[in-house]
Design a protein around this motif. Structure first.
Motif, PDB file in Angstrom:
ATOM      1  N   VAL A  67       0.440   1.775   4.799  1.00 52.83           N
ATOM      2  CA  VAL A  67       0.668   0.501   5.323  1.00 52.83           C
ATOM      3  C   VAL A  67      -0.052  -0.388   4.625  1.00 52.83           C
ATOM      4  O   VAL A  67      -1.297  -0.705   4.717  1.00 52.83           O
ATOM      5  CB  VAL A  67       0.313   0.493   6.849  1.00 52.83           C
ATOM      6  CG1 VAL A  67       0.592  -0.939   7.278  1.00 52.83           C
ATOM      7  CG2 VAL A  67       1.029   1.507   7.534  1.00 52.83           C
ATOM      8  N   PRO A  68       0.459  -0.978   3.339  1.00 51.58           N
ATOM      9  CA  PRO A  68      -0.224  -2.176   2.876  1.00 51.58           C
ATOM     10  C   PRO A  68      -0.399  -3.417   3.513  1.00 51.58           C
ATOM     11  O   PRO A  68       0.458  -3.816   4.191  1.00 51.58           O
ATOM     12  CB  PRO A  68       0.612  -2.339   1.527  1.00 51.58           C
ATOM     13  CG  PRO A  68       1.511  -1.150   1.401  1.00 51.58           C
ATOM     14  CD  PRO A  68       1.694  -0.701   2.816  1.00 51.58           C
ATOM     15  N   LEU A  95      -2.250   5.426   6.534  1.00 49.56           N
ATOM     16  CA  LEU A  95      -3.397   5.034   5.522  1.00 49.56           C
ATOM     17  C   LEU A  95      -3.105   3.496   5.352  1.00 49.56           C
ATOM     18  O   LEU A  95      -2.108   3.156   4.959  1.00 49.56           O
ATOM     19  CB  LEU A  95      -3.389   5.785   4.215  1.00 49.56           C
ATOM     20  CG  LEU A  95      -4.234   5.664   3.289  1.00 49.56           C
ATOM     21  CD1 LEU A  95      -5.685   5.644   3.784  1.00 49.56           C
ATOM     22  CD2 LEU A  95      -4.114   6.320   1.916  1.00 49.56           C
ATOM     23  N   VAL A  96      -3.980   2.629   5.766  1.00 53.89           N
ATOM     24  CA  VAL A  96      -3.951   1.384   5.508  1.00 53.89           C
ATOM     25  C   VAL A  96      -4.662   0.844   4.418  1.00 53.89           C
ATOM     26  O   VAL A  96      -5.867   1.209   4.332  1.00 53.89           O
ATOM     27  CB  VAL A  96      -4.255   0.558   6.777  1.00 53.89           C
ATOM     28  CG1 VAL A  96      -3.979  -0.981   6.549  1.00 53.89           C
ATOM     29  CG2 VAL A  96      -3.555   0.969   8.107  1.00 53.89           C
ATOM     30  N   THR A  97      -3.900   0.327   3.599  1.00 53.51           N
ATOM     31  CA  THR A  97      -4.692  -0.449   2.437  1.00 53.51           C
ATOM     32  C   THR A  97      -4.732  -1.825   2.752  1.00 53.51           C
ATOM     33  O   THR A  97      -3.921  -2.692   2.596  1.00 53.51           O
ATOM     34  CB  THR A  97      -3.954  -0.103   1.051  1.00 53.51           C
ATOM     35  OG1 THR A  97      -2.609  -0.556   1.307  1.00 53.51           O
ATOM     36  CG2 THR A  97      -3.691   1.299   0.598  1.00 53.51           C
ATOM     37  N   ASP A  98      -6.030  -2.336   3.093  1.00 54.90           N
ATOM     38  CA  ASP A  98      -6.249  -3.626   3.337  1.00 54.90           C
ATOM     39  C   ASP A  98      -6.455  -4.329   2.023  1.00 54.90           C
ATOM     40  O   ASP A  98      -7.569  -4.435   1.423  1.00 54.90           O
ATOM     41  CB  ASP A  98      -7.544  -3.668   4.167  1.00 54.90           C
ATOM     42  CG  ASP A  98      -7.908  -5.091   4.569  1.00 54.90           C
ATOM     43  OD1 ASP A  98      -7.262  -5.887   4.371  1.00 54.90           O
ATOM     44  OD2 ASP A  98      -9.062  -5.364   5.132  1.00 54.90           O
ATOM     45  N   LYS A 128      -4.331  -8.055  -4.896  1.00 52.77           N
ATOM     46  CA  LYS A 128      -3.689  -7.964  -6.453  1.00 52.77           C
ATOM     47  C   LYS A 128      -2.208  -7.724  -5.951  1.00 52.77           C
ATOM     48  O   LYS A 128      -1.458  -7.530  -7.045  1.00 52.77           O
ATOM     49  CB  LYS A 128      -4.189  -7.082  -7.534  1.00 52.77           C
ATOM     50  CG  LYS A 128      -5.675  -7.622  -7.745  1.00 52.77           C
ATOM     51  CD  LYS A 128      -6.222  -6.688  -8.806  1.00 52.77           C
ATOM     52  CE  LYS A 128      -7.676  -7.101  -9.093  1.00 52.77           C
ATOM     53  NZ  LYS A 128      -8.065  -5.886 -10.425  1.00 52.77           N
ATOM     54  N   GLY A 129      -1.628  -7.976  -4.904  1.00 50.12           N
ATOM     55  CA  GLY A 129      -0.228  -7.492  -4.626  1.00 50.12           C
ATOM     56  C   GLY A 129      -0.131  -6.102  -4.295  1.00 50.12           C
ATOM     57  O   GLY A 129      -0.855  -5.415  -4.206  1.00 50.12           O
ATOM     58  N   LYS A 130       1.224  -5.998  -3.506  1.00 52.62           N
ATOM     59  CA  LYS A 130       1.596  -4.815  -2.917  1.00 52.62           C
ATOM     60  C   LYS A 130       1.765  -3.522  -3.862  1.00 52.62           C
ATOM     61  O   LYS A 130       1.210  -2.634  -3.553  1.00 52.62           O
ATOM     62  CB  LYS A 130       3.076  -4.952  -2.212  1.00 52.62           C
ATOM     63  CG  LYS A 130       3.494  -3.770  -1.283  1.00 52.62           C
ATOM     64  CD  LYS A 130       4.795  -4.130  -0.680  1.00 52.62           C
ATOM     65  CE  LYS A 130       5.439  -2.787   0.093  1.00 52.62           C
ATOM     66  NZ  LYS A 130       6.505  -2.980   0.573  1.00 52.62           N
ATOM     67  N   ALA A 131       2.033  -3.691  -5.021  1.00 50.84           N
ATOM     68  CA  ALA A 131       2.172  -2.565  -6.041  1.00 50.84           C
ATOM     69  C   ALA A 131       0.689  -2.107  -6.231  1.00 50.84           C
ATOM     70  O   ALA A 131       0.546  -0.813  -6.290  1.00 50.84           O
ATOM     71  CB  ALA A 131       2.901  -3.098  -7.254  1.00 50.84           C
ATOM     72  N   ASP A 150       6.041  -1.318   5.754  1.00 46.61           N
ATOM     73  CA  ASP A 150       5.285  -2.628   5.887  1.00 46.61           C
ATOM     74  C   ASP A 150       4.523  -2.833   7.024  1.00 46.61           C
ATOM     75  O   ASP A 150       4.780  -2.093   8.253  1.00 46.61           O
ATOM     76  CB  ASP A 150       6.491  -3.709   5.515  1.00 46.61           C
ATOM     77  CG  ASP A 150       6.726  -3.861   4.130  1.00 46.61           C
ATOM     78  OD1 ASP A 150       6.104  -3.213   3.289  1.00 46.61           O
ATOM     79  OD2 ASP A 150       7.669  -4.873   3.965  1.00 46.61           O
ATOM     80  N   ALA A 151       3.670  -3.768   7.317  1.00 48.37           N
ATOM     81  CA  ALA A 151       2.838  -4.167   8.334  1.00 48.37           C
ATOM     82  C   ALA A 151       3.523  -4.893   9.528  1.00 48.37           C
ATOM     83  O   ALA A 151       3.211  -4.262  10.819  1.00 48.37           O
ATOM     84  CB  ALA A 151       1.826  -4.935   8.138  1.00 48.37           C
TER      85      ALA A 151
END
Length: 273
Positions: A67-68, A95-98, A128-131, A150-151
């Motif tokens: 989950v970005p 796994l959340v990437t904050d 720096k963006g979703k990618a 997606d969140a």
């Protein structure tokens, strides 16, 4: 050629008449083309998943739900509570990437980590963006199959089991990713209802046509797609220099010989403006 526009200039009249004819005939010709495409999908495409096998817990492949998140304080708590309690699957993590959030997202994530053992958070200092966030998270993902979520999006409760059915088939070794069928979760406003029509019919028809005619899709849904981790690594992960990472990675998979699929019977629901 019959001119439908009379501007007094032959070249201008020709161009405007051509534009007029394209606008008039496109819906008819386009509709016929999509109809043929859906027929090809229904009768010729061989990778349709007709039945779902129940996967015993002891042999469930481990899945990472990625989950970005960037400034998602409005939706992140509801989404994570759903992913932790409503998914009919045992062997997974979230796994959340904050991605450099500056609102209350980090505080909410910290509270939820104390509540759920399966929840992990990767803190990225600068957005720096979703990618970029997804590529960072992939290095920490424990699963060989990674669901991009997606969140503001939730998949149906049986989604993981259904996704896995595609990857355990005997002819699945070349499948890079499977993207699901989207629908709108909040339909109160007129614009949301119109997007429901777009997602449920137009997008679905286009993806079915791509599969039926071309044998593969050429754009994933960034909101909910399950990737084979090896397929992402094989093409060098998501490209950070392109605005549409979900389209870019799909093309990279095509160029490298991977198979990208659309699963119309797997649903996910997203919040729209």
């Amino acid at each position: 050629m019959i001119s439908f526009v009379q501007m007094g200039n032959g070249i201008v009249d020709f161009i405007l008449t051509l534009i007029f004819l394209v606008l008039i005939t496109y819906p008819i010709l386009g509709g016929f083309a999509w109809f043929i495409g859906v027929l090809c999908y229904s009768f010729l495409f061989k990778y349709k998943q007709k039945d779902w096998d129940d996967i015993p817990v002891e042999v469930e492949p481990f899945v990472t739900i990625m989950v970005p998140a960037h400034n998602e304080e409005i939706v992140i708590e509801d989404t994570l509570n759903y992913l932790m309690t409503k998914i009919n699957y045992e062997n997974y993590e979230v796994l959340v990437t904050d991605d450099g959030s500056t609102d209350r997202t980090p505080e909410i994530l910290k509270e939820l980590q104390e509540k759920y053992d399966k929840l992990r958070v990767i803190k990225i200092e600068k957005n720096k963006g979703k990618a970029h966030a997804f590529n960072i998270g992939l290095g920490f993902a424990k699963g060989e199959l990674v669901l991009s979520n997606d969140a503001d999006t939730v998949p149906e409760p049986d989604s993981l089991n259904r996704y896995i059915n595609y990857f355990i088939r005997q002819d699945s070794t070349n499948i890079s990713a499977v993207t699901a069928n989207m629908d709108v979760q909040n339909r109160a406003k007129l614009i949301a209802k119109s997007q429901t029509v777009e997602f449920s019919s137009i997008v679905g028809i286009i993806k079915r046509t791509q599969l039926g005619v071309l044998g593969s899709i050429y754009a994933y849904s960034g909101a909910n797609t399950m990737y084979r981790k090896d397929a992402l690594i094989d093409v060098g992960l998501f490209r950070q220099d392109r605005a549409t990472e979900d389209i870019s990675i799909a093309w990279d998979h095509q160029m490298d010989g991977w198979l990208s699929l659309f699963a119309p019977r797997i649903m996910f629901f997203m919040e729209v403006p």
